[in-house]
Scaffold this motif. Structure first.
Motif, PDB file in Angstrom:
ATOM      1  N   PHE A  30       0.810  -1.215   0.000  1.00 32.44           N
ATOM      2  CA  PHE A  30       0.000   0.000   0.000  1.00 32.44           C
ATOM      3  C   PHE A  30       0.845   1.268   0.000  1.00 32.44           C
ATOM      4  CE2 PHE A  30      -2.079   3.504   2.156  1.00 32.44           C
ATOM      5  CZ  PHE A  30      -3.232   3.648   1.409  1.00 32.44           C
ATOM      6  N   PRO A  31       1.878   1.403   0.869  1.00 32.99           N
ATOM      7  CA  PRO A  31       2.678   2.637   0.834  1.00 32.99           C
ATOM      8  C   PRO A  31       3.328   2.871  -0.533  1.00 32.99           C
ATOM      9  CG  PRO A  31       3.080   1.440   2.865  1.00 32.99           C
ATOM     10  CD  PRO A  31       2.280   0.520   1.985  1.00 32.99           C
ATOM     11  N   ARG A  32       3.744   1.785  -1.206  1.00 33.07           N
ATOM     12  CA  ARG A  32       4.366   1.950  -2.518  1.00 33.07           C
ATOM     13  C   ARG A  32       3.386   2.543  -3.522  1.00 33.07           C
ATOM     14  NH1 ARG A  32       4.436  -1.198  -7.109  1.00 33.07           N
ATOM     15  NH2 ARG A  32       3.419  -2.966  -6.089  1.00 33.07           N
ATOM     16  N   LEU A  33       2.158   2.002  -3.549  1.00 30.05           N
ATOM     17  CA  LEU A  33       1.165   2.473  -4.512  1.00 30.05           C
ATOM     18  C   LEU A  33       0.669   3.876  -4.168  1.00 30.05           C
ATOM     19  CD1 LEU A  33      -0.845  -0.845  -4.953  1.00 30.05           C
ATOM     20  CD2 LEU A  33       0.749   0.192  -6.573  1.00 30.05           C
ATOM     21  N   ALA A  34       0.453   4.127  -2.877  1.00 29.33           N
ATOM     22  CA  ALA A  34       0.014   5.459  -2.460  1.00 29.33           C
ATOM     23  C   ALA A  34       1.079   6.505  -2.771  1.00 29.33           C
ATOM     24  CB  ALA A  34      -0.320   5.464  -0.970  1.00 29.33           C
ATOM     25  N   GLY A  35       2.346   6.114  -2.667  1.00 29.89           N
ATOM     26  CA  GLY A  35       3.427   7.039  -2.974  1.00 29.89           C
ATOM     27  C   GLY A  35       3.538   7.325  -4.459  1.00 29.89           C
ATOM     28  N   GLN A  36       3.225   6.312  -5.285  1.00 29.91           N
ATOM     29  CA  GLN A  36       3.326   6.501  -6.728  1.00 29.91           C
ATOM     30  C   GLN A  36       2.165   7.323  -7.291  1.00 29.91           C
ATOM     31  OE1 GLN A  36       4.474   2.015  -7.426  1.00 29.91           O
ATOM     32  NE2 GLN A  36       4.716   3.126  -9.336  1.00 29.91           N
ATOM     33  N   TYR A  37       0.947   7.062  -6.778  1.00 30.95           N
ATOM     34  CA  TYR A  37      -0.248   7.644  -7.405  1.00 30.95           C
ATOM     35  C   TYR A  37      -1.012   8.613  -6.519  1.00 30.95           C
ATOM     36  CZ  TYR A  37       0.687   3.626 -10.417  1.00 30.95           C
ATOM     37  OH  TYR A  37       1.288   2.705 -11.226  1.00 30.95           O
ATOM     38  N   GLY A  38      -0.630   8.742  -5.259  1.00 32.80           N
ATOM     39  CA  GLY A  38      -1.225   9.737  -4.389  1.00 32.80           C
ATOM     40  C   GLY A  38      -2.710   9.554  -4.105  1.00 32.80           C
ATOM     41  N   GLY A  39      -3.385  10.691  -3.915  1.00 35.38           N
ATOM     42  CA  GLY A  39      -4.784  10.679  -3.491  1.00 35.38           C
ATOM     43  C   GLY A  39      -5.729  10.054  -4.487  1.00 35.38           C
ATOM     44  N   ALA A  40      -5.411  10.091  -5.779  1.00 35.22           N
ATOM     45  CA  ALA A  40      -6.282   9.475  -6.785  1.00 35.22           C
ATOM     46  C   ALA A  40      -6.394   7.975  -6.540  1.00 35.22           C
ATOM     47  CB  ALA A  40      -5.737   9.746  -8.186  1.00 35.22           C
ATOM     48  N   PHE A  41      -5.244   7.350  -6.257  1.00 33.68           N
ATOM     49  CA  PHE A  41      -5.251   5.921  -5.947  1.00 33.68           C
ATOM     50  C   PHE A  41      -6.061   5.641  -4.686  1.00 33.68           C
ATOM     51  CE2 PHE A  41      -3.366   2.774  -3.082  1.00 33.68           C
ATOM     52  CZ  PHE A  41      -3.584   1.613  -3.801  1.00 33.68           C
ATOM     53  N   ILE A  42      -5.889   6.464  -3.659  1.00 38.77           N
ATOM     54  CA  ILE A  42      -6.580   6.234  -2.388  1.00 38.77           C
ATOM     55  C   ILE A  42      -8.091   6.330  -2.569  1.00 38.77           C
ATOM     56  CG2 ILE A  42      -6.947   7.174  -0.066  1.00 38.77           C
ATOM     57  CD1 ILE A  42      -3.984   7.926  -0.022  1.00 38.77           C
ATOM     58  N   ILE A  43      -8.553   7.302  -3.345  1.00 40.82           N
ATOM     59  CA  ILE A  43      -9.995   7.441  -3.591  1.00 40.82           C
ATOM     60  C   ILE A  43     -10.545   6.195  -4.276  1.00 40.82           C
ATOM     61  CG2 ILE A  43     -11.718   8.696  -4.948  1.00 40.82           C
ATOM     62  CD1 ILE A  43     -10.114  11.240  -4.403  1.00 40.82           C
ATOM     63  N   LEU A  44      -9.870   5.736  -5.325  1.00 38.13           N
ATOM     64  CA  LEU A  44     -10.330   4.555  -6.050  1.00 38.13           C
ATOM     65  C   LEU A  44     -10.265   3.304  -5.168  1.00 38.13           C
ATOM     66  CD1 LEU A  44      -8.640   5.191  -9.512  1.00 38.13           C
ATOM     67  CD2 LEU A  44     -11.058   5.488  -8.908  1.00 38.13           C
ATOM     68  N   TRP A  45      -9.229   3.216  -4.367  1.00 35.92           N
ATOM     69  CA  TRP A  45      -9.059   2.095  -3.428  1.00 35.92           C
ATOM     70  C   TRP A  45     -10.222   2.038  -2.441  1.00 35.92           C
ATOM     71  CZ3 TRP A  45      -7.168   3.216   1.763  1.00 35.92           C
ATOM     72  CH2 TRP A  45      -6.859   2.094   2.526  1.00 35.92           C
ATOM     73  N   ILE A  46     -10.679   3.183  -1.959  1.00 40.29           N
ATOM     74  CA  ILE A  46     -11.829   3.218  -1.045  1.00 40.29           C
ATOM     75  C   ILE A  46     -13.108   2.839  -1.785  1.00 40.29           C
ATOM     76  CG2 ILE A  46     -13.268   4.731   0.376  1.00 40.29           C
ATOM     77  CD1 ILE A  46     -10.711   6.282   1.085  1.00 40.29           C
ATOM     78  N   VAL A  47     -13.252   3.314  -3.019  1.00 41.92           N
ATOM     79  CA  VAL A  47     -14.429   2.967  -3.825  1.00 41.92           C
ATOM     80  C   VAL A  47     -14.525   1.452  -3.999  1.00 41.92           C
ATOM     81  CG1 VAL A  47     -15.440   3.094  -6.133  1.00 41.92           C
ATOM     82  CG2 VAL A  47     -14.586   5.173  -5.032  1.00 41.92           C
ATOM     83  N   PHE A  48     -13.402   0.813  -4.329  1.00 39.17           N
ATOM     84  CA  PHE A  48     -13.413  -0.631  -4.562  1.00 39.17           C
ATOM     85  C   PHE A  48     -13.596  -1.425  -3.268  1.00 39.17           C
ATOM     86  CE2 PHE A  48     -11.161   0.388  -8.652  1.00 39.17           C
ATOM     87  CZ  PHE A  48     -12.209  -0.040  -9.458  1.00 39.17           C
ATOM     88  N   LEU A  49     -13.312  -0.790  -2.132  1.00 41.50           N
ATOM     89  CA  LEU A  49     -13.620  -1.445  -0.864  1.00 41.50           C
ATOM     90  C   LEU A  49     -15.106  -1.747  -0.780  1.00 41.50           C
ATOM     91  CD1 LEU A  49     -12.846  -2.284   2.105  1.00 41.50           C
ATOM     92  CD2 LEU A  49     -13.438   0.066   2.746  1.00 41.50           C
ATOM     93  N   PHE A  50     -15.933  -0.793  -1.224  1.00 38.29           N
ATOM     94  CA  PHE A  50     -17.382  -0.956  -1.141  1.00 38.29           C
ATOM     95  C   PHE A  50     -17.962  -1.716  -2.330  1.00 38.29           C
ATOM     96  CE2 PHE A  50     -16.431   2.626   1.626  1.00 38.29           C
ATOM     97  CZ  PHE A  50     -17.210   2.343   2.731  1.00 38.29           C
ATOM     98  N   ILE A  51     -17.268  -1.661  -3.466  1.00 37.56           N
ATOM     99  CA  ILE A  51     -17.786  -2.368  -4.640  1.00 37.56           C
ATOM    100  C   ILE A  51     -17.381  -3.831  -4.645  1.00 37.56           C
ATOM    101  CG2 ILE A  51     -17.662  -2.519  -7.169  1.00 37.56           C
ATOM    102  CD1 ILE A  51     -17.417   0.479  -7.281  1.00 37.56           C
ATOM    103  N   TRP A  52     -16.092  -4.110  -4.423  1.00 36.40           N
ATOM    104  CA  TRP A  52     -15.584  -5.476  -4.522  1.00 36.40           C
ATOM    105  C   TRP A  52     -15.497  -6.169  -3.160  1.00 36.40           C
ATOM    106  CZ3 TRP A  52     -14.078  -8.925  -8.385  1.00 36.40           C
ATOM    107  CH2 TRP A  52     -13.344 -10.039  -7.952  1.00 36.40           C
TER     108      TRP A  52
END
Length: 497
Positions: A30-52
């Protein structure tokens, strides 16, 4: 541990769920991906928490709670005799991960002892790096390739896990998680405090939450967010089926699932807030920080992090805290993986002592190649990490066969004070079947191997570490065995002994 033993209360099963979900992936991927893509990744990651993730976890929790069996037996009750082989695939897929994941616990302990040893050396790690720049890369190569010490530690981790589980749900798994999970959060918070106290540490936090809208048009960011949610929460693993088979009969499925899933995401965010400030504070530039993060999970954790910590006063203590947290996270996730196999063996009518002997023997035997060879470890991670998506799709298919509305009203809503929308559940299941296909196609099309299907001589390239041929071959063998043994599996695991 008898089939009728339950967790003592709600927090017992919630902590077990958190222990299952919070693992090495939270602290290194997670820190690697959050560092590469920032807040955009975190928003999508939260969305997929509820979808998948949450819909799958709701289904798994309900299956274990109501069918009171392991993965194979529970899936057979859900989808019927005809599809019992799918439950067999889910079980073997998660065990495939468990056999190599136990090695991560051994690696973490080796680096914990390495960090402690560095505190008492006359020559600092920074001094050693000045003389030998590749010191950490050489140490990692020694740890991960044919190391007797790693093998011994790996066997010790398996035996420690088996010993914990032999004490039962309440005295073993529940009591251990009451220590591991709070301690893990405390250690992470300490690292956050220290990292943010470094000069430039806040820069990493700003980068982590900064939203670059251009990332939303990058399909890779979407796929990375979905895969991180799927793998981090444990959705589709069958582990939640195993844990919830020991839940109390009136346990609130929806509330417990949401608490566990949100708790896992919280741990990931805290881990990101601990690691990224340290990386950005110690890197000479933002470009160097991104380069560190892009070196991959293992490289970031076992080579870059110790080097970065060596550059600051008190970095040795920080390194000890980090690898202590990583060891706790890895071990807490190993326990339900061991129990997944144990629970299925219990469904065959074996006594608990016999079960534990079988579990220890299988894990030591089948995990040995990964402990000995990093290439074999990477192949198993490649094959069965992606296999989790197929496992999740099998669970979704089983729900569709049973009837989505019927399943939700019969098993999820019962005893749940927190009521979720039926349309949300139905829509998520249908959407996830499509998402699963997209994710598998995308992952296999990335070209991680120069010869994904056939080698230069035209032979099926099944022995290449990252080939698609290796994935299809190993999946195919497990599916074929499951289909051939389908009637036997149903009779042994689904029909009450």
């Amino acid at each position: 541990m008898s089939n009728t033993e339950n967790f003592s209360n709600r927090w017992g099963i919630i902590l077990a769920s958190l222990g299952m979900a919070i693992g090495a992936g939270n602290l290194w991927r997670f820190p690697r991906l959050a560092g590469q893509y920032g807040g955009a990744f975190i928003i999508l990651w939260i969305v997929f928490l509820f979808i998948w993730s949450i819909p799958l976890l709701l289904a798994e929790f309900s299956m274990g709670k109501n069918f009171r069996k392991g993965v194979i037996g529970s899936f057979a009750h859900l989808a019927g005799k005809r599809y019992t082989w799918m439950g067999f695939f889910i079980t073997l897929c998660t065990l495939g991960i468990a056999f190599y994941y136990s090695v991560v616990t051994a690696w973490s302990l080796r680096y914990l002892t390495f960090s402690v040893d560095q505190l008492f050396r006359d020559t600092s790690l920074l001094g050693q790096l000045a003389v030998q720049p590749n010191y950490m890369q050489d140490y990692w190569a020694e740890v991960s390739h044919g190391s007797i010490v790693t093998l011994v530690l790996y066997i010790g981790c398996v035996m420690a896990g088996v010993w914990v589980l032999s004490k039962g749900v309440q005295k073993g798994l529940e009591r251990t998680n009451k220590v591991l999970i709070p301690s893990l959060f405390v250690l992470l918070l300490v690292i956050v405090f220290v990292s943010l106290s470094m000069d430039g540490g806040v820069r990493g936090l700003e980068y982590m939450f900064a939203i670059d809208v251009n990332h939303f048009s990058n399909g890779k960011v979407w796929i990375e967010a979905l895969s991180q949610s799927a793998w981090s929460t444990g959705a589709g693993w069958g582990l939640m089926i195993t844990i919830s088979s020991y839940s109390r009969q009136k346990e609130d499925v929806a509330l417990n699932t949401f608490i566990g899933a949100l708790g896992n995401n919280t741990a990931s965010l805290v881990a990101g807030m601990a690691i990224l400030p340290a990386v950005f504070a110690l890197a000479s530039s933002e470009a160097d920080a991104i380069t560190y993060l892009q070196q991959g999970n293992q490289a970031l954790t076992f080579t870059v992090i110790p080097e970065l910590f060596a550059h600051v006063p008190g970095g040795g203590i920080l390194s000890v805290l980090f690898f202590a947290a990583l060891s706790m996270a890895a071990f807490s996730s190993l326990l339900p993986m061991l129990e997944l196999m144990g629970r299925n063996l219990q469904d065959l009518g074996l006594q608990r002592k016999q079960v534990m002997l079988w579990v220890a023997g299988f894990f030591i035997f089948f995990g040995f190649p990964s402990a000995y060879s990093l290439d074999f470890f990477n192949n198993q991670d490649w094959v069965w990490g992606l296999g989790l998506i197929l496992s999740g799709m099998f669970i979704l298919f089983g729900l569709a066969v049973f009837g989505l509305k019927r399943f939700k009203e019969t098993y999820i809503d019962e005893h749940s004070d927190l009521q979720i929308s039926t349309r949300y559940f139905q829509g998520a299941v249908v959407c996830n079947l499509v998402l699963g296909c997209v994710l598998i196609y995308w992952w296999m099309s990335q070209g991680f191997s120069s010869h994904p299907w056939w080698d230069d001589s035209g032979q099926w390239n099944m022995f290449d570490t990252y080939s698609n041929a290796s994935i299809i071959t190993q999946w195919g063998i497990v599916i074929l065995v499951g289909v051939v043994l389908n009637s036997f599996l149903y009779r042994k695991f689904a029909i009450k002994q």
